[in-house]
Design a protein around this motif. Structure first.
Motif, mmCIF file in Angstrom:
data_model
loop_
_atom_site.group_PDB
_atom_site.id
_atom_site.type_symbol
_atom_site.label_atom_id
_atom_site.label_comp_id
_atom_site.label_asym_id
_atom_site.label_seq_id
_atom_site.Cartn_x
_atom_site.Cartn_y
_atom_site.Cartn_z
ATOM 1 N N LEU A 45 0.823 -1.209 0.000
ATOM 2 C CA LEU A 45 0.000 0.000 0.000
ATOM 3 C C LEU A 45 0.858 1.260 0.000
ATOM 4 C CD1 LEU A 45 -2.715 -1.089 2.603
ATOM 5 C CD2 LEU A 45 -3.027 -0.852 0.127
ATOM 6 N N ILE A 71 2.420 2.585 -3.363
ATOM 7 C CA ILE A 71 1.580 3.371 -4.273
ATOM 8 C C ILE A 71 1.504 4.808 -3.768
ATOM 9 C CG2 ILE A 71 -0.701 3.544 -5.350
ATOM 10 C CD1 ILE A 71 -1.106 0.585 -4.690
ATOM 11 N N SER A 122 0.153 8.300 -2.598
ATOM 12 C CA SER A 122 -1.111 8.500 -1.899
ATOM 13 C C SER A 122 -2.232 8.946 -2.824
ATOM 14 C CB SER A 122 -0.919 9.512 -0.764
ATOM 15 O OG SER A 122 -0.492 10.766 -1.280
ATOM 16 N N LEU A 139 -3.525 6.024 -4.880
ATOM 17 C CA LEU A 139 -4.299 5.086 -4.067
ATOM 18 C C LEU A 139 -5.658 5.675 -3.721
ATOM 19 C CD1 LEU A 139 -4.315 2.361 -2.696
ATOM 20 C CD2 LEU A 139 -3.244 3.392 -0.690
ATOM 21 N N LEU A 141 -7.804 5.224 -6.735
ATOM 22 C CA LEU A 141 -8.178 3.809 -6.887
ATOM 23 C C LEU A 141 -9.273 3.415 -5.902
ATOM 24 C CD1 LEU A 141 -4.665 2.147 -7.400
ATOM 25 C CD2 LEU A 141 -6.427 2.573 -9.124
ATOM 26 N N ILE A 142 -9.145 3.865 -4.654
ATOM 27 C CA ILE A 142 -10.177 3.558 -3.654
ATOM 28 C C ILE A 142 -11.492 4.243 -4.028
ATOM 29 C CG2 ILE A 142 -10.851 3.851 -1.234
ATOM 30 C CD1 ILE A 142 -7.891 3.548 -0.498
ATOM 31 N N LEU A 150 -2.591 3.701 6.701
ATOM 32 C CA LEU A 150 -2.173 2.499 5.978
ATOM 33 C C LEU A 150 -1.807 1.375 6.954
ATOM 34 C CD1 LEU A 150 0.024 3.889 3.044
ATOM 35 C CD2 LEU A 150 -2.398 3.259 3.032
#
Length: 283
Positions: free
Chosen positions: A47, A50, A52, A55, A58-59, A92
């Motif tokens: 995690l 990647i 921030s 990510l 993506l989330i 994270l």
């Protein structure tokens, strides 16, 4: 005032039993410690690798796909806020602990629930155990976890699994047993085997209820991971604990807000995974 009967040395018995377990199964506890630390550190490394902002996007896309646009927008804004406040790494770490605990919970809970739903004798044995697990105060689970696994991430994960697995087992049992009897009779009339009936009929129909159990386990895991900061688990819980001990109200509020945002995102996404199977969504 002393009672009519002498006090049972229950605490001494439990202490001796824990000492015996610690010595006898030290090799097993060491193996579990190495395995869980490897899983948590691997998830965190993946995690953290990647950037921030990528990510977060993506989330947000995942929330859009599995839930709604509103939840996706909330996830993006909330995660950007966490990053802006400086709690991204702590988030994270907490997410890695929760994902590890939930993965183990699902691997244990769903098969156990399926077994109990198929055999009433197993259900009768497991039900009082689940009652005990759910009524025992969460802090109590940290005590043996420290003895078996020392301090750090592992006792937090183990305590989270023990604390969070009952809802998954209970709702797996409930979901399978709530499949209408006429559907079961129809599958039997067509000559389906027990495994075919379970895999192709009962589990698909029970999936929304099972996902509700997984959702509850995620929430319980998150709460336990925060509590486990008292025994050295990293993450947002450690930030809250540090703020409490140092009476830093502002820092405590920031870390608490990050936990709330994370909890809402996980809750809404997992709820919608189950509800979409019924044709609806939570906004």
């Amino acid at each position: 005032m002393e009672g009519l009967l002498p006090k049972l040395p229950l605490a001494d018995w439990i202490d001796r039993f824990v000492d015996w377990l610690t010595v006898t199964f030290a090799f097993l506890f060491d193996a579990i410690t190495v395995s869980l630390e490897g899983i948590v550190e691997g998830l965190f490394a993946a995690l953290a690798f990647i950037p921030s902002y990528i990510l977060i996007i993506l989330i947000g896309l995942l929330a859009w796909k599995l839930a709604t646009k509103g939840i996706a927008l909330f996830a993006v804004i909330g995660l950007f806020l966490i990053d802006n406040l400086g709690y991204w790494e702590g988030m994270l770490e907490t997410l890695s602990l929760v994902l590890t605990a939930v993965l183990i919970t699902v691997v244990i809970g769903i098969p156990m629930g399926i077994w109990a739903s198929q055999k009433n004798s197993v259900k009768q044995i497991i039900t009082p155990i689940l009652d005990f697990m759910q009524t025992m105060p969460a802090f109590v689970y940290l005590i043996p976890a420290i003895f078996f696994f020392s301090i750090g991430v592992v006792p937090g994960v183990v305590a989270s699994v023990i604390f969070a697995v009952p809802p998954t087992i209970r709702l797996t049992i409930l979901g399978i047993q709530q499949v209408p009897a006429d559907i079961i009779e129809a599958t039997e009339a067509f000559g389906s085997t027990t495994s075919q009936r379970l895999l192709k009929v009962q589990l698909p129909l029970a999936m929304p209820t099972i996902m509700a159990g997984v959702n509850q386990s995620i929430m319980l895991s998150l709460s336990m991971v925060v509590i486990a900061s008292m025994v050295g688990s990293p993450g947002l819980g450690a930030d809250v604990y540090r703020a409490v001990t140092q009476i830093q109200i502002g820092k405590g509020f920031e870390a608490g807000l990050a936990i709330v945002v994370m909890a809402i995102i996980l809750d809404r996404i997992t709820q919608n995974i189950g509800i979409k199977k019924r044709g609806g969504k939570i906004s």
